[in-house]
Enzyme design. Structure first.
Site, PDB file in Angstrom:
ATOM      1  N   SER A  42      36.948   0.466  33.114  1.00  0.00           N
ATOM      2  CA  SER A  42      35.709   1.236  33.328  1.00  0.00           C
ATOM      3  C   SER A  42      34.934   0.821  34.569  1.00  0.00           C
ATOM      4  O   SER A  42      33.854   1.367  34.820  1.00  0.00           O
ATOM      5  CB  SER A  42      34.802   1.099  32.117  1.00  0.00           C
ATOM      6  N   ARG A 101      33.585 -10.247   9.974  1.00  0.00           N
ATOM      7  CA  ARG A 101      32.866  -9.800   8.760  1.00  0.00           C
ATOM      8  C   ARG A 101      32.988 -10.746   7.581  1.00  0.00           C
ATOM      9  O   ARG A 101      32.040 -10.912   6.816  1.00  0.00           O
ATOM     10  CB  ARG A 101      33.375  -8.410   8.342  1.00  0.00           C
ATOM     11  N   CYS A 130      32.679   1.353   8.371  1.00  0.00           N
ATOM     12  CA  CYS A 130      31.954   2.616   8.185  1.00  0.00           C
ATOM     13  C   CYS A 130      32.046   3.149   6.752  1.00  0.00           C
ATOM     14  O   CYS A 130      31.048   3.608   6.180  1.00  0.00           O
ATOM     15  CB  CYS A 130      32.478   3.662   9.166  1.00  0.00           C
ATOM     16  N   LYS A 214      39.185  -3.940   3.283  1.00  0.00           N
ATOM     17  CA  LYS A 214      37.838  -4.131   3.832  1.00  0.00           C
ATOM     18  C   LYS A 214      36.818  -3.606   2.818  1.00  0.00           C
ATOM     19  O   LYS A 214      35.790  -4.239   2.566  1.00  0.00           O
ATOM     20  CB  LYS A 214      37.660  -3.348   5.150  1.00  0.00           C
ATOM     21  N   HIS A 243      32.764  11.103   7.657  1.00  0.00           N
ATOM     22  CA  HIS A 243      33.658  10.605   6.603  1.00  0.00           C
ATOM     23  C   HIS A 243      33.131  11.090   5.247  1.00  0.00           C
ATOM     24  O   HIS A 243      31.924  11.101   5.014  1.00  0.00           O
ATOM     25  CB  HIS A 243      33.654   9.075   6.559  1.00  0.00           C
TER      26      HIS A 243
HETATM   27  P1  A2P Z   1      37.112   0.938  28.237  1.00  0.00           P
HETATM   28  O1  A2P Z   1      36.509   2.304  28.240  1.00  0.00           O
HETATM   29  O2  A2P Z   1      36.885   0.209  29.535  1.00  0.00           O
HETATM   30  O3  A2P Z   1      38.521   0.913  27.767  1.00  0.00           O
HETATM   31  P2  A2P Z   1      36.717   3.697  21.650  1.00  0.00           P
HETATM   32  O4  A2P Z   1      36.339   3.081  20.326  1.00  0.00           O
HETATM   33  O5  A2P Z   1      36.146   5.042  21.848  1.00  0.00           O
HETATM   34  O6  A2P Z   1      38.210   3.635  21.845  1.00  0.00           O
HETATM   35  O7  A2P Z   1      36.077   2.729  22.764  1.00  0.00           O
HETATM   36  C1  A2P Z   1      36.351   1.379  22.821  1.00  0.00           C
HETATM   37  C2  A2P Z   1      35.358   0.712  23.747  1.00  0.00           C
HETATM   38  O8  A2P Z   1      35.665  -0.681  23.801  1.00  0.00           O
HETATM   39  C3  A2P Z   1      35.438   1.203  25.180  1.00  0.00           C
HETATM   40  O9  A2P Z   1      34.162   1.091  25.769  1.00  0.00           O
HETATM   41  C4  A2P Z   1      36.398   0.216  25.813  1.00  0.00           C
HETATM   42  O10 A2P Z   1      36.241   0.074  27.188  1.00  0.00           O
HETATM   43  C5  A2P Z   1      35.957  -1.046  25.141  1.00  0.00           C
HETATM   44  N1  A2P Z   1      37.010  -2.073  25.119  1.00  0.00           N
HETATM   45  C6  A2P Z   1      38.187  -2.041  24.477  1.00  0.00           C
HETATM   46  N2  A2P Z   1      38.871  -3.189  24.677  1.00  0.00           N
HETATM   47  C7  A2P Z   1      38.094  -3.971  25.449  1.00  0.00           C
HETATM   48  C8  A2P Z   1      38.229  -5.270  26.017  1.00  0.00           C
HETATM   49  N3  A2P Z   1      39.308  -6.022  25.797  1.00  0.00           N
HETATM   50  N4  A2P Z   1      37.221  -5.761  26.750  1.00  0.00           N
HETATM   51  C9  A2P Z   1      36.120  -5.036  26.990  1.00  0.00           C
HETATM   52  N5  A2P Z   1      35.919  -3.777  26.483  1.00  0.00           N
HETATM   53  C10 A2P Z   1      36.897  -3.254  25.736  1.00  0.00           C
END
Ligand code: A2P
Length: 345
Positions: A42, A101, A130, A214, A243
């Site tokens: 990102s 958790r 959730c 969970k 849900h």
């Molecule tokens: P990114 O968009 O850079 O992949 P979702 O639940 O919609 O799949 O989103 C997951 C979120 O968690 C996104 O913002 C994703 O960022 C972030 N993410 C997933 N893995 C990591 C990681 N290892 N480090 C930082 N952010 C992460």
């Protein structure tokens, strides 16, 4: 003057992360600075916070220095790595993943149910699953009034529970199938479009899935009741958001459906929609972007002397995740004694 806080959101580009930003703004959380973090995928992106375009930063070991609190929704791996780092840097973490958790150092909080458990936090506080959140919000008034011995639940969970990738998978597969093309499978082990999968998260040796366990283990922790029996079947359905759950309970003492309806009507965070004669019952399509848990079809379980059955619906991204996390943050800042960390590994 209201004190304002330096806040972080890890996973800010994701389905829950985006909703966390919305909730922070909607609930007018007192923010001094807002840092939005995600993975290196990102870097270069921005996210919108009520008209302000915030630059997404790649999370790293120094990301939490100077923050008062951070809400994490970036999966278990990122939480495992960064929650202790943040807590040790003095930043309280409210974590949406399942990583912490069941850790005895970590309170598992639903603000309507066990806000008192926040007192024990050491820097990491967990947001429940959730499906657990919406079930327990609905059951808490009955639990308090007559006790609950056993819960049997079947869930009907939307694909947004798997994040944006789940939403895309259902959209793409549906489009493909409706235009005579083959559906590509990448997120779930089988096609989710026009299908139901009795499989959420991985299978365990006892035949249940992690998602199902969970619901069992988190219920025991949140109600702080080792005697409560819970069994769950968790099903992914081809729906984008919301849900639903069919819930059967065996209560400690008898309670009529009318009395239960009355209790739920008066409880915080619940809306009762229960007028089957005019086809009124909660539906996932009614709950989107709302924070309340909706309950209906409240009736006696004819197979059990002290049994009740009901149908429980909520927006999994809101009360099931983002709203609950922001409510936890609100509880934190309400009591200055809670604004501290003393995490040690
Ligand atoms: P990114 O968009 O850079 O992949 P979702 O639940 O919609 O799949 O989103 C997951 C979120 O968690 C996104 O913002 C994703 O960022 C972030 N993410 C997933 N893995 C990591 C990681 N290892 N480090 C930082 N952010 C992460």
């Amino acid at each position: 003057m209201t004190k304002k806080y330096n806040v972080g959101v890890l996973g800010a580009t994701g389905a829950v992360g985006q909703q966390i930003l919305t909730c922070l703004g909607e609930r007018i959380f007192p923010i001094d600075s807002l840092k939005v973090l995600a993975s290196e995928r990102s870097v270069g992106k921005t996210v919108d916070f009520y008209g302000d375009l915030l630059k997404v930063e790649k999370v790293g070991p120094d990301s939490f220095n100077g923050l008062d609190l951070a809400i994490f929704s970036a999966g278990s791996e990122a939480s495992s790595e960064y929650a202790p780092i943040a807590a040790k840097a003095g930043c309280i973490v409210i974590d949406n993943s399942s990583k912490w958790r069941m850790d005895s150092r970590v309170p598992l909080i639903i603000p309507e149910i066990n806000p008192g458990a926040m007192k024990k936090h050491k820097g990491i506080i967990a947001n429940p699953n959730c499906s657990t959140i919406q079930m327990l919000v609905a059951l808490k008034p009955i639990y308090d009034a007559v006790g609950i011995k056993r819960i049997v639940v079947s869930t009907y969970q939307s694909v947004s529970g798997s994040g944006y990738k789940g939403v895309k998978e259902l959209a793409n597969q549906s489009t493909s199938l409706l235009t005579g093309q083959e559906a590509k499978i990448s997120v779930y082990p089988h096609r989710i479009a026009f299908n139901c999968l009795p499989h959420i998260d991985s299978f365990l040796d006892n035949g249940y899935t992690k998602e199902e366990m969970k619901m069992v283990n988190e219920t025991i922790k949140i109600f702080d009741d080792k005697n409560i029996k819970v069994t769950a079947t968790c099903v992914r359905i081809p729906l984008f958001y919301g849900h639903s759950e069919a819930v059967w309970i065996e209560t400690g003492r008898h309670i009529s459906p009318e009395a239960a309806r009355e209790l739920l009507n008066r409880a915080p965070g619940i809306v009762v929609i229960d007028d089957p004669e005019i086809n009124r019952y909660p539906m996932a399509s009614d709950c989107i972007n709302l924070d309340e848990v909706m309950v209906g079809r409240i009736r006696a379980d004819l197979s059990c002397e002290n049994g009740l059955a009901m149908w429980v619906v909520a927006d999994n991204i809101r009360k099931g995740a983002a709203t609950n996390a922001v409510q936890i943050a609100e509880l934190l800042i309400k009591d200055s004694k809670l604004m501290k960390t003393d995490w040690s590994d």
